[in-house]
Design a protein around this motif. Structure first.
Motif, PDB file in Angstrom:
ATOM      1  N   TYR A 120      25.156  15.635  -4.037  1.00 15.87           N
ATOM      2  CA  TYR A 120      25.219  14.654  -5.135  1.00 15.87           C
ATOM      3  C   TYR A 120      26.593  13.984  -5.180  1.00 15.87           C
ATOM      4  O   TYR A 120      26.700  12.749  -5.262  1.00 15.87           O
ATOM      5  CB  TYR A 120      24.894  15.363  -6.451  1.00 15.87           C
ATOM      6  CG  TYR A 120      25.414  14.709  -7.699  1.00 15.87           C
ATOM      7  CD1 TYR A 120      25.136  13.376  -7.998  1.00 15.87           C
ATOM      8  CD2 TYR A 120      26.187  15.434  -8.621  1.00 15.87           C
ATOM      9  CE1 TYR A 120      25.619  12.779  -9.161  1.00 15.87           C
ATOM     10  CE2 TYR A 120      26.663  14.854  -9.776  1.00 15.87           C
ATOM     11  CZ  TYR A 120      26.388  13.522 -10.047  1.00 15.87           C
ATOM     12  OH  TYR A 120      26.867  12.939 -11.189  1.00 15.87           O
ATOM     13  N   VAL A 155      20.432   6.270  -5.719  1.00 16.48           N
ATOM     14  CA  VAL A 155      20.402   7.593  -5.101  1.00 16.48           C
ATOM     15  C   VAL A 155      21.365   8.563  -5.789  1.00 16.48           C
ATOM     16  O   VAL A 155      21.149   9.784  -5.761  1.00 16.48           O
ATOM     17  CB  VAL A 155      20.710   7.489  -3.592  1.00 16.48           C
ATOM     18  CG1 VAL A 155      22.202   7.321  -3.341  1.00 16.48           C
ATOM     19  CG2 VAL A 155      20.165   8.690  -2.841  1.00 16.48           C
ATOM     20  N   VAL A 158      19.315  10.019  -8.561  1.00 22.36           N
ATOM     21  CA  VAL A 158      18.241  10.840  -7.990  1.00 22.36           C
ATOM     22  C   VAL A 158      18.779  12.192  -7.547  1.00 22.36           C
ATOM     23  O   VAL A 158      18.185  13.240  -7.836  1.00 22.36           O
ATOM     24  CB  VAL A 158      17.574  10.104  -6.810  1.00 22.36           C
ATOM     25  CG1 VAL A 158      16.676  11.052  -6.022  1.00 22.36           C
ATOM     26  CG2 VAL A 158      16.759   8.916  -7.317  1.00 22.36           C
ATOM     27  N   CYS A 159      19.914  12.199  -6.860  1.00 15.58           N
ATOM     28  CA  CYS A 159      20.460  13.455  -6.340  1.00 15.58           C
ATOM     29  C   CYS A 159      21.020  14.343  -7.448  1.00 15.58           C
ATOM     30  O   CYS A 159      21.003  15.574  -7.323  1.00 15.58           O
ATOM     31  CB  CYS A 159      21.532  13.166  -5.293  1.00 15.58           C
ATOM     32  SG  CYS A 159      20.842  12.443  -3.781  1.00 15.58           S
ATOM     33  N   TRP A 162      18.110  16.263  -8.731  1.00 13.14           N
ATOM     34  CA  TRP A 162      17.702  17.378  -7.880  1.00 13.14           C
ATOM     35  C   TRP A 162      18.261  18.697  -8.408  1.00 13.14           C
ATOM     36  O   TRP A 162      17.565  19.699  -8.454  1.00 13.14           O
ATOM     37  CB  TRP A 162      18.212  17.169  -6.456  1.00 13.14           C
ATOM     38  CG  TRP A 162      17.484  16.137  -5.660  1.00 13.14           C
ATOM     39  CD1 TRP A 162      16.466  15.341  -6.095  1.00 13.14           C
ATOM     40  CD2 TRP A 162      17.725  15.790  -4.291  1.00 13.14           C
ATOM     41  NE1 TRP A 162      16.055  14.514  -5.076  1.00 13.14           N
ATOM     42  CE2 TRP A 162      16.804  14.775  -3.962  1.00 13.14           C
ATOM     43  CE3 TRP A 162      18.621  16.232  -3.332  1.00 13.14           C
ATOM     44  CZ2 TRP A 162      16.758  14.193  -2.693  1.00 13.14           C
ATOM     45  CZ3 TRP A 162      18.583  15.668  -2.071  1.00 13.14           C
ATOM     46  CH2 TRP A 162      17.653  14.655  -1.748  1.00 13.14           C
ATOM     47  N   GLN A 167      14.540  20.233  -8.974  1.00 16.12           N
ATOM     48  CA  GLN A 167      13.388  19.563  -8.383  1.00 16.12           C
ATOM     49  C   GLN A 167      12.917  20.265  -7.112  1.00 16.12           C
ATOM     50  O   GLN A 167      13.688  20.477  -6.172  1.00 16.12           O
ATOM     51  CB  GLN A 167      13.710  18.107  -8.053  1.00 16.12           C
ATOM     52  CG  GLN A 167      12.518  17.341  -7.504  1.00 16.12           C
ATOM     53  CD  GLN A 167      12.901  15.997  -6.944  1.00 16.12           C
ATOM     54  OE1 GLN A 167      13.609  15.236  -7.577  1.00 16.12           O
ATOM     55  NE2 GLN A 167      12.435  15.706  -5.737  1.00 16.12           N
ATOM     56  N   PHE A 170      13.689  19.580  -2.833  1.00 15.13           N
ATOM     57  CA  PHE A 170      14.963  18.944  -2.499  1.00 15.13           C
ATOM     58  C   PHE A 170      15.657  19.562  -1.290  1.00 15.13           C
ATOM     59  O   PHE A 170      16.372  18.840  -0.573  1.00 15.13           O
ATOM     60  CB  PHE A 170      15.899  18.870  -3.712  1.00 15.13           C
ATOM     61  CG  PHE A 170      16.764  20.075  -3.969  1.00 15.13           C
ATOM     62  CD1 PHE A 170      17.772  20.461  -3.090  1.00 15.13           C
ATOM     63  CD2 PHE A 170      16.615  20.821  -5.135  1.00 15.13           C
ATOM     64  CE1 PHE A 170      18.581  21.562  -3.349  1.00 15.13           C
ATOM     65  CE2 PHE A 170      17.410  21.924  -5.395  1.00 15.13           C
ATOM     66  CZ  PHE A 170      18.392  22.293  -4.490  1.00 15.13           C
ATOM     67  N   TRP A 238      10.081  14.837  -9.667  1.00 17.91           N
ATOM     68  CA  TRP A 238       9.570  14.528  -8.328  1.00 17.91           C
ATOM     69  C   TRP A 238       8.758  13.233  -8.350  1.00 17.91           C
ATOM     70  O   TRP A 238       8.831  12.438  -7.399  1.00 17.91           O
ATOM     71  CB  TRP A 238       8.686  15.669  -7.805  1.00 17.91           C
ATOM     72  CG  TRP A 238       7.988  15.290  -6.536  1.00 17.91           C
ATOM     73  CD1 TRP A 238       8.473  15.383  -5.270  1.00 17.91           C
ATOM     74  CD2 TRP A 238       6.690  14.688  -6.431  1.00 17.91           C
ATOM     75  NE1 TRP A 238       7.560  14.880  -4.369  1.00 17.91           N
ATOM     76  CE2 TRP A 238       6.453  14.455  -5.059  1.00 17.91           C
ATOM     77  CE3 TRP A 238       5.703  14.343  -7.349  1.00 17.91           C
ATOM     78  CZ2 TRP A 238       5.260  13.877  -4.592  1.00 17.91           C
ATOM     79  CZ3 TRP A 238       4.523  13.772  -6.898  1.00 17.91           C
ATOM     80  CH2 TRP A 238       4.317  13.551  -5.526  1.00 17.91           C
ATOM     81  N   ASN A 241      11.124  10.473  -8.210  1.00 16.32           N
ATOM     82  CA  ASN A 241      11.690  10.444  -6.869  1.00 16.32           C
ATOM     83  C   ASN A 241      10.705   9.853  -5.868  1.00 16.32           C
ATOM     84  O   ASN A 241      11.086   9.114  -4.951  1.00 16.32           O
ATOM     85  CB  ASN A 241      12.066  11.869  -6.452  1.00 16.32           C
ATOM     86  CG  ASN A 241      13.086  11.916  -5.338  1.00 16.32           C
ATOM     87  OD1 ASN A 241      13.702  12.953  -5.085  1.00 16.32           O
ATOM     88  ND2 ASN A 241      13.293  10.814  -4.641  1.00 16.32           N
ATOM     89  N   PHE A 244      10.754   6.152  -6.200  1.00 15.47           N
ATOM     90  CA  PHE A 244      11.991   5.660  -5.590  1.00 15.47           C
ATOM     91  C   PHE A 244      11.874   5.637  -4.070  1.00 15.47           C
ATOM     92  O   PHE A 244      12.230   4.656  -3.415  1.00 15.47           O
ATOM     93  CB  PHE A 244      13.156   6.547  -6.025  1.00 15.47           C
ATOM     94  CG  PHE A 244      14.453   6.259  -5.329  1.00 15.47           C
ATOM     95  CD1 PHE A 244      15.090   5.035  -5.487  1.00 15.47           C
ATOM     96  CD2 PHE A 244      15.046   7.218  -4.523  1.00 15.47           C
ATOM     97  CE1 PHE A 244      16.288   4.764  -4.848  1.00 15.47           C
ATOM     98  CE2 PHE A 244      16.250   6.956  -3.883  1.00 15.47           C
ATOM     99  CZ  PHE A 244      16.868   5.725  -4.044  1.00 15.47           C
ATOM    100  N   ASN A 245      11.345   6.719  -3.493  1.00 17.48           N
ATOM    101  CA  ASN A 245      11.183   6.776  -2.040  1.00 17.48           C
ATOM    102  C   ASN A 245      10.203   5.717  -1.542  1.00 17.48           C
ATOM    103  O   ASN A 245      10.403   5.126  -0.471  1.00 17.48           O
ATOM    104  CB  ASN A 245      10.703   8.163  -1.612  1.00 17.48           C
ATOM    105  CG  ASN A 245      11.811   9.195  -1.652  1.00 17.48           C
ATOM    106  OD1 ASN A 245      12.987   8.856  -1.710  1.00 17.48           O
ATOM    107  ND2 ASN A 245      11.445  10.457  -1.634  1.00 17.48           N
TER     108      ASN A 245
END
Length: 276
Positions: A120, A155, A158-159, A162, A167, A170, A238, A241, A244-245
């Motif tokens: 992160y 990101v 997002v991290c 995690w 999450q 990860f 998730w 995420n 986002f992915n």
């Protein structure tokens, strides 16, 4: 070889500061929502400001700074990929633990979460990529894309999630992303010292492949989650995420088409004209 492995395992997994690590909200470095907001807001504000105002010619030492920055992140990415792999194997009570953290039974502590925290913070260091691009002059500004800015800004949040939300999945995402970044920052390093490798497309292909792989493994995680038992921790995060992915996959695919597929077609058209 066994001595080398034992030494690496101690310093990357068993060292007390790593093995006894615990994420503590509002106390761990960078854990407060205010820190996250200030970081992303500062990044976006500086990016907008520097992209709109005229900048002087690139300083002569910019390449040296870029090379050092790329080397540092290349080595750090390699370290995180190896360390998180060893940590997940060490900390896993079951073979599926890196895929699905048992809900309500997975506190954010131990070496796997330590390296997620480092990961992160590394994403904050990667924000300097944008500054280096903008300082490289007009050519750098042309290279700066919506994909780049959106990816770097989002990101970070997002991290952080995690670790803070524990999450599931990860560890797999961290290892694959860090592995791709080893190659990506090696490419940037070579460019900074005047060597332009011919495998730039490979980096983009691997970035796309990692998102496809993440969706494939996510299917395994969802099967465990809905297959009975306590379910998987952090399933709501998730979902965010995954969206986002999916957005990154679409943007990377569009970038791939615009920069490689179209270029290939133009080259083929040029060859056909020469032949005719």
């Amino acid at each position: 070889m066994s001595t080398l492995y034992a030494t690496a395992h101690y310093w990357l997994v068993e060292h007390p500061s790593i093995s006894q690590y615990e994420w503590i909200p509002n106390q761990s470095p960078g854990s407060t929502p205010l820190f996250l907001f200030a970081t992303v807001a500062t990044y976006l504000s500086l990016t907008l400001l520097l992209s709109l105002r005229p900048l002087p010619s690139p300083p002569p030492f910019l390449r040296l700074i870029t090379a050092f920055h790329s080397l540092l992140l290349c080595l750090l990415s390699l370290l995180m990929a190896v360390a998180c792999t060893l940590s997940a194997l060490h900390q896993s009570p079951t073979p599926t633990w890196p895929i699905c953290f048992p809900a309500n039974h997975t506190p954010p502590r131990g070496p796997t979460f330590f390296w997620a925290h480092v990961f992160y913070l590394s994403k904050i260091a990667e924000l300097l990529d944008t500054l280096l691009i903008l300082l490289s002059g007009a050519r750098g500004r042309r290279r700066l894309t919506l994909l780049h800015v959106y990816h770097h800004a989002a990101v970070v949040a997002v991290c952080r999630a995690w670790v803070s939300e524990r999450q599931s999945l990860f560890p797999v995402a961290l290892v694959t992303n860090a592995a791709v970044h080893v190659l990506m920052y090696a490419y940037y390093l070579l460019c900074a010292i005047g060597i332009r490798p011919r495998w730039k497309r490979v980096v983009t292909d691997l970035q796309i492949l990692q998102f496809v792989f993440s969706f494939a493994v996510s299917g395994w995680m969802l099967r465990i989650h809905f297959g009975g038992g306590p379910g998987c921790e952090g399933i709501r995060v998730w979902c965010v995420n995954a969206v986002f992915n999916a957005s990154l996959l679409a943007l990377f695919a569009d970038f791939h088409v615009n920069n490689y597929a179209k270029r290939k077609r133009l080259a083929e058209d040029g060859d056909n004209k020469k032949i005719s």
